[in-house]
Design a protein around this motif. Structure first.
Motif, PDB file in Angstrom:
ATOM      1  N   PRO A 155       0.802  -1.222   0.000  1.00 19.45           N
ATOM      2  CA  PRO A 155       0.000   0.000   0.000  1.00 19.45           C
ATOM      3  C   PRO A 155       0.833   1.270   0.000  1.00 19.45           C
ATOM      4  O   PRO A 155       0.394   2.304  -0.488  1.00 19.45           O
ATOM      5  N   THR A 156       2.041   1.224   0.540  1.00 20.52           N
ATOM      6  CA  THR A 156       2.840   2.451   0.625  1.00 20.52           C
ATOM      7  C   THR A 156       3.582   2.753  -0.666  1.00 20.52           C
ATOM      8  O   THR A 156       4.085   3.846  -0.849  1.00 20.52           O
ATOM      9  N   THR A 157       3.644   1.755  -1.583  1.00 22.37           N
ATOM     10  CA  THR A 157       4.394   1.974  -2.812  1.00 22.37           C
ATOM     11  C   THR A 157       3.566   1.734  -4.059  1.00 22.37           C
ATOM     12  O   THR A 157       4.082   1.784  -5.168  1.00 22.37           O
TER      13      THR A 157
ATOM     14  N   ALA B 254       0.306   9.002  -5.986  1.00 15.32           N
ATOM     15  CA  ALA B 254      -0.907   9.528  -5.375  1.00 15.32           C
ATOM     16  C   ALA B 254      -1.772  10.188  -6.440  1.00 15.32           C
ATOM     17  O   ALA B 254      -1.272  10.835  -7.363  1.00 15.32           O
TER      18      ALA B 254
ATOM     19  N   PRO C  80      -2.700   3.803  -4.668  1.00  9.01           N
ATOM     20  CA  PRO C  80      -2.607   3.418  -3.254  1.00  9.01           C
ATOM     21  C   PRO C  80      -3.839   2.629  -2.826  1.00  9.01           C
ATOM     22  O   PRO C  80      -4.941   2.864  -3.304  1.00  9.01           O
ATOM     23  N   TYR C  81      -3.626   1.705  -1.907  1.00 11.16           N
ATOM     24  CA  TYR C  81      -4.706   0.804  -1.526  1.00 11.16           C
ATOM     25  C   TYR C  81      -5.831   1.462  -0.740  1.00 11.16           C
ATOM     26  O   TYR C  81      -6.896   0.872  -0.570  1.00 11.16           O
ATOM     27  N   ASP C  82      -5.631   2.686  -0.273  1.00  6.82           N
ATOM     28  CA  ASP C  82      -6.727   3.376   0.404  1.00  6.82           C
ATOM     29  C   ASP C  82      -7.533   4.257  -0.557  1.00  6.82           C
ATOM     30  O   ASP C  82      -8.406   5.020  -0.135  1.00  6.82           O
ATOM     31  N   THR C  83      -7.274   4.141  -1.855  1.00 12.12           N
ATOM     32  CA  THR C  83      -7.881   5.037  -2.839  1.00 12.12           C
ATOM     33  C   THR C  83      -9.401   5.063  -2.753  1.00 12.12           C
ATOM     34  O   THR C  83     -10.023   6.131  -2.758  1.00 12.12           O
TER      35      THR C  83
ATOM     36  N   GLU D 216      -8.487  -1.691   0.608  1.00 14.58           N
ATOM     37  CA  GLU D 216      -7.302  -2.508   0.359  1.00 14.58           C
ATOM     38  C   GLU D 216      -7.679  -3.932  -0.041  1.00 14.58           C
ATOM     39  O   GLU D 216      -7.138  -4.490  -1.009  1.00 14.58           O
TER      40      GLU D 216
END
Length: 387
Positions: free
Chosen positions: A31-33, A37, A114-117, A102
């Motif tokens: 998720p961080t990579t 964004a 990103p997985y929180d999109t 996610e």
């Protein structure tokens, strides 16, 4: 409790059948990579005159065990309500949680954002706003297999703004992620059985039971339930949710009218037919004589008011929020597919017209013949016969 993450691609923009076999996800970054964004997606504004409120209910049916989770002795349901509200300002409801986003993106193999999109998607409904209105018709909504109810949010918000109360059901263990009380996450256990004989028929019967239970429980579980006119109830759904609308009508006479949006029909209409209003709204896969013959079969058994409308250029996900989220998810739409905004407009327009005619007794000429304003809509079966 098991959680199956490698399941049928649910947010892919390619057309898929109502139930398709699980496929492994593409390799995904952390998720961080996972990609650059991006700006959050914003759902289109509702078109009706009313502000929209929303709230969530959690219901438990102790009369039956969960059909997918052998450890659950009761069927739990998450129900999201959208309704006309008395305020235009306030905190907007979340589209989904970061964890749900996610799990959904991992399950579908989407790794370009990103997985929180999806949790940052902007909605229009005000969280827990006070409902307004009296004797409002009720619309039940059911999503596609592996999909959370949130993927029909744009349609639900629009219907609420037009004066409907909408009850959208998350059917646990039939989607990538459903958050239950206490933060528990129900994964897609049903995906383990997806290829079993009779899977689709059994699934829609279970969803029909979910719908009947929600109708039974609404008066006791929501303070605004007194605003519902219980003589005016319809159901709509996408993919397996659309097939479930037909199943619910066959099982529960309280559901007066139904819409199947691009779902293969698994519930079998009896030989005596179904006389209540019903509409098929779909893509070209359902044209008369085409590769999805269940609509052709059931069309003959619909003995009341009926319509069969195909949207040119539509694909399976065109009736959901998915295309509206493609930019945020860094997904390139398929060439030649109906643009996202137009697909949402057409879906909202034809669904609302059907409901206005059959729940509000407002005749809709749009449903009687093709419209130059919406040339994508073809009236079947005659206009859709294969050349």
């Amino acid at each position: 409790m098991r959680h199956l993450l490698a399941v049928t691609a649910g947010l892919a923009l390619l057309a898929t059948p109502a139930c398709s076999a699980p496929t492994p996800p593409r390799t995904a970054a952390s998720p961080t990579t996972a990609g650059p964004a991006t700006l959050p997606a914003t759902l289109p504004a509702p078109t009706g005159p009313h502000p929209v409120g929303t709230t969530v209910l959690y219901l438990k049916d102790t009369s039956r065990p969960d059909p997918w989770n052998p450890d659950a002795q009761a069927r739990e349901l998450k129900v999201t309500l959208w309704y006309p509200a008395g305020q235009r300002d306030g905190p907007r409801a979340a589209y989904m949680t970061p964890e749900e986003s996610e799990l959904l993106m991992r399950g579908t193999g989407i790794a370009g954002a990103p997985y929180d999109t999806l949790s940052r998607t902007r909605t229009n409904a005000i969280k827990d706003a006070e409902p307004v209105g009296e004797a409002l018709p009720l619309v039940m909504l059911s999503p596609g297999f592996t999909k959370p109810m949130s993927t029909l949010t744009s349609l639900a918000e629009d219907l609420a703004s037009r004066g409907y109360i909408v009850a959208g059901i998350d059917h646990p263990y039939e989607s990538y992620a459903t958050t239950l009380p206490g933060g528990r996450i129900a994964g897609c256990l049903a995906c383990d059985s997806n290829s079993d004989p009779g899977f689709g028929a059994g699934l829609v019967q279970g969803r029909a039971a979910d719908v009947s239970f929600v109708l039974d429980q609404l008066p006791a579980t929501w303070d605004g339930s007194g605003r519902i006119d219980r003589s005016r109830i319809a159901m709509a759904g996408q993919s397996i949710g659309g097939s479930s609308a037909l199943a619910a009508m066959l099982q529960d006479p309280r559901v007066r009218a139904g819409i199947d949006m691009d779902g293969t029909a698994y519930a079998r209409i009896p030989k005596g037919g179904l006389s209540r209003p019903f509409m098929f709204l779909g893509s070209a896969q359902h044209v008369s004589g085409g590769p999805a013959p269940t609509w052709d079969r059931d069309w003959k058994l619909l003995t009341g008011w009926k319509r069969w409308i195909v949207l040119s250029g539509a694909e399976h996900q065109s009736f959901t929020d998915t295309p509206l989220l493609s930019d945020a998810l860094d997904i390139t739409p398929t060439a030649g597919v109906l643009p996202a905004a137009r697909a949402a407009e057409l879906t909202r327009t034809y669904v609302a017209a059907f409901l206005d005619q059959h729940l509000k007794s407002r005749p809709q000429p749009l449903l009687d013949q093709p419209s130059p304003r919406y040339p994508e809509a073809r009236f079947c079966p005659a206009a859709c016969a294969p050349s």
